[in-house]
Design an enzyme around this catalytic site. Sequence first.
Site, PDB file in Angstrom:
ATOM      1  N   HIS A   1      50.289  51.693  37.477  1.00 50.84           N
ATOM      2  CA  HIS A   1      49.157  51.428  38.370  1.00 50.84           C
ATOM      3  C   HIS A   1      49.191  49.966  38.772  1.00 50.84           C
ATOM      4  O   HIS A   1      49.563  49.113  37.966  1.00 50.84           O
ATOM      5  CB  HIS A   1      47.822  51.614  37.627  1.00 50.84           C
ATOM      6  CG  HIS A   1      47.548  53.009  37.198  1.00 50.84           C
ATOM      7  ND1 HIS A   1      46.703  53.841  37.884  1.00 50.84           N
ATOM      8  CD2 HIS A   1      47.994  53.720  36.140  1.00 50.84           C
ATOM      9  CE1 HIS A   1      46.640  55.012  37.265  1.00 50.84           C
ATOM     10  NE2 HIS A   1      47.421  54.963  36.197  1.00 50.84           N
TER      11      HIS A   1
ATOM     12  N   HIS B   1      40.799  50.910  29.278  1.00 47.38           N
ATOM     13  CA  HIS B   1      40.769  49.455  29.439  1.00 47.38           C
ATOM     14  C   HIS B   1      39.510  48.833  28.852  1.00 47.38           C
ATOM     15  O   HIS B   1      38.502  49.506  28.667  1.00 47.38           O
ATOM     16  CB  HIS B   1      40.945  49.056  30.900  1.00 47.38           C
ATOM     17  CG  HIS B   1      39.962  49.692  31.861  1.00 47.38           C
ATOM     18  ND1 HIS B   1      40.026  51.003  32.235  1.00 47.38           N
ATOM     19  CD2 HIS B   1      38.920  49.164  32.541  1.00 47.38           C
ATOM     20  CE1 HIS B   1      39.073  51.284  33.103  1.00 47.38           C
ATOM     21  NE2 HIS B   1      38.374  50.183  33.303  1.00 47.38           N
TER      22      HIS B   1
ATOM     23  N   GLU C   1      31.551  45.462  35.317  1.00 44.11           N
ATOM     24  CA  GLU C   1      31.826  46.375  36.430  1.00 44.11           C
ATOM     25  C   GLU C   1      30.539  47.081  36.841  1.00 44.11           C
ATOM     26  O   GLU C   1      29.839  47.640  35.999  1.00 44.11           O
ATOM     27  CB  GLU C   1      32.846  47.443  36.023  1.00 44.11           C
ATOM     28  CG  GLU C   1      34.190  46.898  35.605  1.00 44.11           C
ATOM     29  CD  GLU C   1      35.138  48.018  35.160  1.00 44.11           C
ATOM     30  OE1 GLU C   1      34.887  49.193  35.485  1.00 44.11           O
ATOM     31  OE2 GLU C   1      36.113  47.703  34.469  1.00 44.11           O
TER      32      GLU C   1
ATOM     33  N   HIS D   1      36.579  51.762  28.038  1.00 41.62           N
ATOM     34  CA  HIS D   1      36.386  52.977  28.816  1.00 41.62           C
ATOM     35  C   HIS D   1      37.674  53.464  29.447  1.00 41.62           C
ATOM     36  O   HIS D   1      38.721  52.837  29.364  1.00 41.62           O
ATOM     37  CB  HIS D   1      35.272  52.817  29.858  1.00 41.62           C
ATOM     38  CG  HIS D   1      35.480  51.716  30.855  1.00 41.62           C
ATOM     39  ND1 HIS D   1      35.408  50.389  30.538  1.00 41.62           N
ATOM     40  CD2 HIS D   1      35.747  51.758  32.178  1.00 41.62           C
ATOM     41  CE1 HIS D   1      35.608  49.653  31.605  1.00 41.62           C
ATOM     42  NE2 HIS D   1      35.829  50.459  32.622  1.00 41.62           N
TER      43      HIS D   1
HETATM   44 FE   LIG Z   1      36.592  50.193  34.479  1.00 47.11          FE
END
Ligand SMILES: [Fe+2]
Length: 494
Positions: free
Chosen positions: A326, A369, A375, A407
């Site tokens: 990614h 992560h 966020e 998460h």
């Molecule tokens: Fe996230």
Amino acid sequence: MGEAPSLSFDTRTFHWTDAKSKAITRPQDPYNYLQGFGNEHQSEFIPGALPIGQNSPQICPFGLYAEQVTGTSFAASRSHSMRNFLYRRRPACVHSTYEKIPDNPTIESSFLNPSKDLHSIPSQLSWSPFKIPAKEAAVIDFTKGIHTLGGSGQPNVREGIAYHIFAINSSMKNTAFVNTDGDFLIVAQEGHLDIFTELGHIYLQPSEICVIQQGLRFKVDIVEKHSPSGARGYIIETWGTKWELPELGPLGGFGLANPRDFLFPTADIDTSSSGPWKIVSKQEGRYYAISQDQTPFDVVAWHGNYIPYKYDLTKFVYHNTVSVDHTDPSINTVLTAKSRDLHAPLCDFLVFGPRWDVAQNTFRPPYFHRNCASEFLARIYGLEVAGGRSEVFAPGGASYEAGFTPHGNADQRTIGAMHVDLKPMRVGENQLTFMLESCRSLLFTNWALKDSGVLVAEDIPASTWDTVPDRFGENEEAIKFLKAMNRASTSLVM
Ligand SMILES: [Fe+2]
């Protein structure tokens, strides 16, 4: 020649270009715009209203008055200097004295005072859609309909940020608003807005964002035809910094949000209203007001670079890996607001719309992560389930993860994704989501945690994570190695 195909812009749009429009705006937008982020622009409502070759003629064309507005210090470097000259019927100083008016009690602008009723969050929060007030209950315009969720810092030291939502059922009647604290980045989510700024009109509908800078006057009207339930959206208020396009580095000259897709208003004046007018001024989160007989929207011509602007998020040009793994989500940055720490932005505004996922030999869901950034996610439209602790509820709600909250995706797709036959596929279809990444850990208001009435008590039960098995503990080869090292432990073997 056959009939031209009808233009189709809706939530199924994969990218703006699918509609094959020759216009730079959606069909509902009645206004003309200038193009180009970071440009010097100029506009005149009447030809000849802009002075040529100077800013302050002894007598301006048509008897207008010249007025400068600076958004940065006079001596800011050329690359950062932001200022305008406005040519208007009456200078802005023609008004009554300032009077204190009732505050909007749900606006918060100080996150430095630990004795205040502000709350730190160790992990995660989610909200169902914020309620749009019924018109029968109370008339709520933009000045009254702003509610602060959380923030960090304080405007009088030009440091920090606040996240707000707005939920309104009424246009502003002979009333303008000016935020002397900082810039507003406004995200339309429900309903269409007609925003009259001193520099002209900005039409805003879901999928579009706009920035209205500190000190500029504006008026928010609801376009009734497209807003049967009123209007709702998000506001990111920044103090002491300006939104910029992110650097492109090895991407080269184009990509992500391209500068020419940012739209700037053209000069327009209000000839339909009659006085008196009220201008509500927000300073340190408090409300003050001045009144005047004339409309504040009387700027016949202007030039400069301190100009409100808008951008359609469906024009974003996505980039990501075309082989394996990614690219970090920062690759989805539309705009970034720097902090005084050169290596940690105050806020990145990211978009997640429809795009292709082509990575091979790769675990395609977001990697697990723990990020130093906080966020904040909110869905503008669409109901595709994201899954996991980054779950976003229905459009008009939001979720927040404090920095270092562990998460990833918790649903069955997490495990299933390890076994699927990977083919290029479209992801994120029929939806549009934005995310705010901030180096700040936010403090949240009572309105966010209680009075909004939409905080979700427990969105992802902790037991959800029990579905993530200890596969290492069941791996025969691993068990063999552990036994050989005399490290086998029943606690490792499920
Ligand atoms: Fe996230």
